[in-house]
Scaffold this motif. Sequence first.
Motif, PDB file in Angstrom:
ATOM      1  N   ASN A   1      -6.799  13.529  -0.315  1.00  0.00           N
ATOM      2  CA  ASN A   1      -5.746  12.838   0.421  1.00  0.00           C
ATOM      3  C   ASN A   1      -4.478  12.821  -0.422  1.00  0.00           C
ATOM      4  OD1 ASN A   1      -7.511  12.241   2.529  1.00  0.00           O
ATOM      5  ND2 ASN A   1      -8.114  10.292   1.615  1.00  0.00           N
ATOM      6  N   CYS A   2      -3.333  12.978   0.233  1.00  0.00           N
ATOM      7  CA  CYS A   2      -2.064  12.905  -0.485  1.00  0.00           C
ATOM      8  C   CYS A   2      -1.020  12.235   0.389  1.00  0.00           C
ATOM      9  CB  CYS A   2      -1.599  14.299  -0.914  1.00  0.00           C
ATOM     10  SG  CYS A   2      -1.087  15.369   0.440  1.00  0.00           S
ATOM     11  N   VAL A   3       0.017  11.724  -0.267  1.00  0.00           N
ATOM     12  CA  VAL A   3       1.129  11.097   0.436  1.00  0.00           C
ATOM     13  C   VAL A   3       2.372  11.931   0.187  1.00  0.00           C
ATOM     14  CG1 VAL A   3       1.605   9.574  -1.542  1.00  0.00           C
ATOM     15  CG2 VAL A   3       2.467   8.971   0.737  1.00  0.00           C
TER      16      VAL A   3
ATOM     17  N   VAL B   1      -6.441  12.852  -9.026  1.00  0.00           N
ATOM     18  CA  VAL B   1      -5.647  11.712  -8.548  1.00  0.00           C
ATOM     19  C   VAL B   1      -4.363  11.586  -9.360  1.00  0.00           C
ATOM     20  CG1 VAL B   1      -5.612   9.209  -8.235  1.00  0.00           C
ATOM     21  CG2 VAL B   1      -7.682  10.509  -7.710  1.00  0.00           C
ATOM     22  N   ASP B   2      -3.249  11.305  -8.678  1.00  0.00           N
ATOM     23  CA  ASP B   2      -1.909  11.114  -9.247  1.00  0.00           C
ATOM     24  C   ASP B   2      -1.222  12.423  -9.631  1.00  0.00           C
ATOM     25  OD1 ASP B   2      -1.892   8.365  -8.902  1.00  0.00           O
ATOM     26  OD2 ASP B   2      -2.761   7.975 -10.877  1.00  0.00           O
TER      27      ASP B   2
ATOM     28  N   TYR C   1       1.222  11.273   5.679  1.00  0.00           N
ATOM     29  CA  TYR C   1      -0.040  11.418   4.959  1.00  0.00           C
ATOM     30  C   TYR C   1      -0.716  12.731   5.373  1.00  0.00           C
ATOM     31  CZ  TYR C   1       0.824   6.465   4.240  1.00  0.00           C
ATOM     32  OH  TYR C   1       1.394   5.268   3.915  1.00  0.00           O
TER      33      TYR C   1
ATOM     34  N   SER D   1      -4.287  15.254   4.629  1.00  0.00           N
ATOM     35  CA  SER D   1      -5.623  15.374   4.051  1.00  0.00           C
ATOM     36  C   SER D   1      -6.087  16.818   4.139  1.00  0.00           C
ATOM     37  CB  SER D   1      -6.622  14.471   4.794  1.00  0.00           C
ATOM     38  OG  SER D   1      -6.302  13.120   4.620  1.00  0.00           O
TER      39      SER D   1
ATOM     40  N   CYS E   1       4.518  15.968  -2.898  1.00  0.00           N
ATOM     41  CA  CYS E   1       3.391  15.141  -2.482  1.00  0.00           C
ATOM     42  C   CYS E   1       2.570  14.728  -3.700  1.00  0.00           C
ATOM     43  CB  CYS E   1       2.516  15.881  -1.468  1.00  0.00           C
ATOM     44  SG  CYS E   1       1.773  17.394  -2.090  1.00  0.00           S
ATOM     45  N   ARG E   2       1.971  13.549  -3.599  1.00  0.00           N
ATOM     46  CA  ARG E   2       1.163  12.994  -4.694  1.00  0.00           C
ATOM     47  C   ARG E   2      -0.259  12.771  -4.209  1.00  0.00           C
ATOM     48  NH1 ARG E   2      -0.128   7.842  -5.987  1.00  0.00           N
ATOM     49  NH2 ARG E   2       1.363   7.039  -4.451  1.00  0.00           N
ATOM     50  N   VAL E   3      -1.223  13.224  -4.986  1.00  0.00           N
ATOM     51  CA  VAL E   3      -2.633  13.068  -4.639  1.00  0.00           C
ATOM     52  C   VAL E   3      -3.035  11.616  -4.821  1.00  0.00           C
ATOM     53  CG1 VAL E   3      -4.988  13.781  -5.184  1.00  0.00           C
ATOM     54  CG2 VAL E   3      -3.115  15.435  -5.345  1.00  0.00           C
ATOM     55  N   THR E   4      -3.627  11.030  -3.800  1.00  0.00           N
ATOM     56  CA  THR E   4      -4.014   9.617  -3.853  1.00  0.00           C
ATOM     57  C   THR E   4      -5.517   9.426  -4.054  1.00  0.00           C
ATOM     58  OG1 THR E   4      -4.124   9.590  -1.428  1.00  0.00           O
ATOM     59  CG2 THR E   4      -2.058   8.859  -2.455  1.00  0.00           C
ATOM     60  N   THR E   5      -6.335  10.191  -3.357  1.00  0.00           N
ATOM     61  CA  THR E   5      -7.787  10.094  -3.519  1.00  0.00           C
ATOM     62  C   THR E   5      -8.407  11.480  -3.487  1.00  0.00           C
ATOM     63  OG1 THR E   5      -8.139   9.816  -1.133  1.00  0.00           O
ATOM     64  CG2 THR E   5      -7.927   7.802  -2.447  1.00  0.00           C
TER      65      THR E   5
END
Length: 210
Positions: free
Chosen positions: A73-75, A6-7, A46, A48, A82-86
Amino acid sequence: MEGPLVDMVYCSVESLFAFYKEHSRLKGFGVLKKTSKKRGCEYARYVSFACDKSRKPTAKNYSKRIDCKCKVNCVVLLDGSCRVTTVTTEHNHELQPSLTRFFGCHRKISKALKRKLEAYDITGIRPAKNIRLLEVQAGGPDRMGCTPKDCRNYIFQQRRMRTLACDAAIIQKFFALMQMKDDEFFYVIDTDNVDRLRNPAIYTPTRRYQ
């Protein structure tokens, strides 16, 4: 073996997918990509990456789809990174690292391997010996990056392509000969950049030939 966290920020979605794909190959599962695009947005906001068994089962795919929850998941940011969110790492099925070379997402014939397959076939080596030779050079079947069936299919595909190239030359020579005999004969042949038939030959004689 350690997957995305994450992040974590990656320079592009493709680089994250390549990293996660290699992670999944080492761990023993396949991956697939899912995107979500907001209305009015020019690109997917988004993204995935999920286990290939993540889809819900159906009557036809009950063995392949078992609703596995493993995913990343990333945004997508404005600069394309892109940044990993979950991140979810748990699987509801057994992992098979020794069998990943048979998974569709991990099977690929490299350019170097394609050149060797075609070159050995042109020299007259039979497909079975051709593939076995390359397996020995690679250090074993598991280091090929694809299955023997993939190699065999590629060999036969290239054979068909070479046959089409010969057919195009023969047909064009025949039509040119007919045009020399009759100035009113007209023909059109559509070929690609290496003189292979791209579409069936189209010829329009001004009168019937028996």
